[in-house]
Design an enzyme around this catalytic site. Sequence first.
Site, mmCIF file in Angstrom:
data_model
loop_
_atom_site.group_PDB
_atom_site.id
_atom_site.type_symbol
_atom_site.label_atom_id
_atom_site.label_comp_id
_atom_site.label_asym_id
_atom_site.label_seq_id
_atom_site.Cartn_x
_atom_site.Cartn_y
_atom_site.Cartn_z
ATOM 1 N N ARG A 58 0.790 -1.090 -0.040
ATOM 2 C CA ARG A 58 0.084 -0.119 0.055
ATOM 3 C C ARG A 58 0.908 1.346 0.008
ATOM 4 O O ARG A 58 0.532 2.284 -0.694
ATOM 5 C CB ARG A 58 -0.909 0.125 1.038
ATOM 6 C CG ARG A 58 -1.714 1.200 1.318
ATOM 7 C CD ARG A 58 -2.835 1.314 2.006
ATOM 8 N NE ARG A 58 -2.683 0.468 3.238
ATOM 9 C CZ ARG A 58 -2.219 0.741 4.351
ATOM 10 N NH1 ARG A 58 -1.504 1.911 4.530
ATOM 11 N NH2 ARG A 58 -2.019 0.073 5.486
ATOM 12 N N TYR A 110 -16.666 16.577 -15.468
ATOM 13 C CA TYR A 110 -17.030 14.978 -15.462
ATOM 14 C C TYR A 110 -18.317 14.643 -14.504
ATOM 15 O O TYR A 110 -18.066 15.075 -13.306
ATOM 16 C CB TYR A 110 -15.857 14.157 -15.380
ATOM 17 C CG TYR A 110 -15.909 12.607 -15.279
ATOM 18 C CD1 TYR A 110 -16.443 11.945 -16.236
ATOM 19 C CD2 TYR A 110 -15.940 12.060 -13.916
ATOM 20 C CE1 TYR A 110 -17.049 10.744 -16.255
ATOM 21 C CE2 TYR A 110 -16.403 10.687 -13.901
ATOM 22 C CZ TYR A 110 -16.630 9.910 -15.256
ATOM 23 O OH TYR A 110 -16.932 8.675 -14.995
ATOM 24 N N ASP A 182 -8.159 18.247 -14.625
ATOM 25 C CA ASP A 182 -8.354 16.766 -15.379
ATOM 26 C C ASP A 182 -7.875 16.880 -16.788
ATOM 27 O O ASP A 182 -8.675 17.385 -17.462
ATOM 28 C CB ASP A 182 -9.946 16.493 -14.990
ATOM 29 C CG ASP A 182 -10.246 15.258 -15.368
ATOM 30 O OD1 ASP A 182 -9.520 14.462 -16.320
ATOM 31 O OD2 ASP A 182 -11.528 14.570 -14.898
ATOM 32 N N LYS A 207 -8.816 5.791 -19.649
ATOM 33 C CA LYS A 207 -9.266 6.226 -21.051
ATOM 34 C C LYS A 207 -8.133 5.990 -21.965
ATOM 35 O O LYS A 207 -7.660 5.111 -22.159
ATOM 36 C CB LYS A 207 -9.895 7.537 -20.853
ATOM 37 C CG LYS A 207 -10.722 7.740 -19.836
ATOM 38 C CD LYS A 207 -12.207 6.874 -20.013
ATOM 39 C CE LYS A 207 -13.271 6.931 -18.671
ATOM 40 N NZ LYS A 207 -13.270 8.192 -18.035
HETATM 41 C C1 LIG Z 1 -13.897 8.601 -17.023
HETATM 42 C C2 LIG Z 1 -13.620 10.153 -16.373
HETATM 43 C C3 LIG Z 1 -13.251 10.123 -15.148
HETATM 44 C C4 LIG Z 1 -13.433 9.013 -14.042
HETATM 45 O O1 LIG Z 1 -12.483 8.109 -14.106
HETATM 46 P P1 LIG Z 1 -12.650 6.510 -13.652
HETATM 47 O O2 LIG Z 1 -11.466 5.714 -14.062
HETATM 48 O O3 LIG Z 1 -13.889 6.182 -14.446
HETATM 49 O O4 LIG Z 1 -13.030 6.581 -12.143
HETATM 50 C C5 LIG Z 1 -12.598 11.471 -14.694
HETATM 51 N N1 LIG Z 1 -12.624 12.581 -15.378
HETATM 52 C C6 LIG Z 1 -12.954 12.185 -16.816
HETATM 53 C C7 LIG Z 1 -12.628 13.105 -17.724
HETATM 54 C C8 LIG Z 1 -13.277 11.097 -17.086
HETATM 55 O O5 LIG Z 1 -13.554 10.690 -18.628
#
Ligand SMILES: *Cc1c(COP(=O)(O)O)cnc(C)c1O
Length: 390
Positions: A58, A110, A182, A207
């Site tokens: 961890r 998001y 982000d 993604k």
């Molecule tokens: C999918 C997404 C998230 C969240 O990510 P997870 O891996 O699904 O927890 C956050 N920000 C954006 C822009 C996303 O497309």
Amino acid sequence: MTEDNRKGKASDRRFATKLLHFGAEIDETTGASSVPIFQASTFHHHDIFSPPEYDYSRSGNPTRQALENYIALLEGGSRGFAFASGMAAISTAFLLLSAGEHVIVTEDVYGGTYRLLTSILDRLGIESTFVDMTNFEAVKAALKPNTKAVFMETPSNPTLKITNIAETTSWAKDHGLLTMLDNTFMTPYHQRPIEHGVDIVLHSATKFLSGHSDVLAGLAVTADESLGKRLKQLQNGLGSVLSAQESWLLMRGMKTLQARMEHSERSARRLAEWLSNHEDVTNVFYPGLDGHSGRTIHEKQSLGYGAVVSFDVGSGERAKSLLSKVRLPLVAVSLGAVESILSYPAMMSHAAMPKEVRHARGITDGLVRYSVGLEDIEDLLEDLDQALRG
Ligand SMILES: *Cc1c(COP(=O)(O)O)cnc(C)c1O
């Protein structure tokens, strides 16, 4: 040649080279051509008087560490952190704030970040104000005596609005605010926010970074070491770390990031132009289009337009018909994969948002979001054409 000479300094190289030569690509002990998966929860203390570098997974795992150094190198930051999901990374970063503090957030952030702020962090006394960050005056007007941070998402999701990163971070610094961004849609291949003054870059690595719709992961990179220490304490304390297996799989995907992004972006530009001339489409959102209001700002802070195109087909009925008639894209939540993915924000990612709020944010019933994969673009266009006309 010694190992050190062979490796050289990874940070001096160009992006495509960094993706393959990031420092841990050859195992020091065996010469293996990929980072070993250290499937261990704990580590033996050979000498009880000098604790080992790794003592419990961890707190630190060599496979995860290789990934964390890798993303820090790509973003040009000081320290990287890997989490069990994008939301685990984002929620951990928000916990740098304390009860009674306030954060200014991109309006069409998001959906999961919206949910975190409005149903969990608010309960812990962390306040948020959502503003349209294409309007800098609105950002400034949201400042309160207890404001401690600004959270940006640019391009935003799903309407691809652009925030001026440098303008926002320089104002934030003047007011002693922490800035977070982000960077999921752009990835460090297209946009490196730390170069524009951002303190913490966040990713849903689920993604484009992993790129194959087979890993759930999140990453964070801090610009400086002191912030890195604070985030490390939270990562270890909260415990939502990425496993060694998933860390390895994510690194495997990241090696082809540039090759995938280049192909997908070229196709996305073509798709956006094609949709703009299609009689059955009422509106197209893509920062690379001439008519996009944020295009000039985006071009100053990014090296490309990304692979996500949103468009409006005029009504919920027509959107549902399109979703049922396409034959190539996956019809699903998510984006940024080798295969194209078509999503319907009104019923998927933004279903939890009240209808009035959703409409006010431009997420109409006819809006769909296309994440362009690696298929031949001609096949994707033919498929969309039959689905739109059907
Ligand atoms: C999918 C997404 C998230 C969240 O990510 P997870 O891996 O699904 O927890 C956050 N920000 C954006 C822009 C996303 O497309």
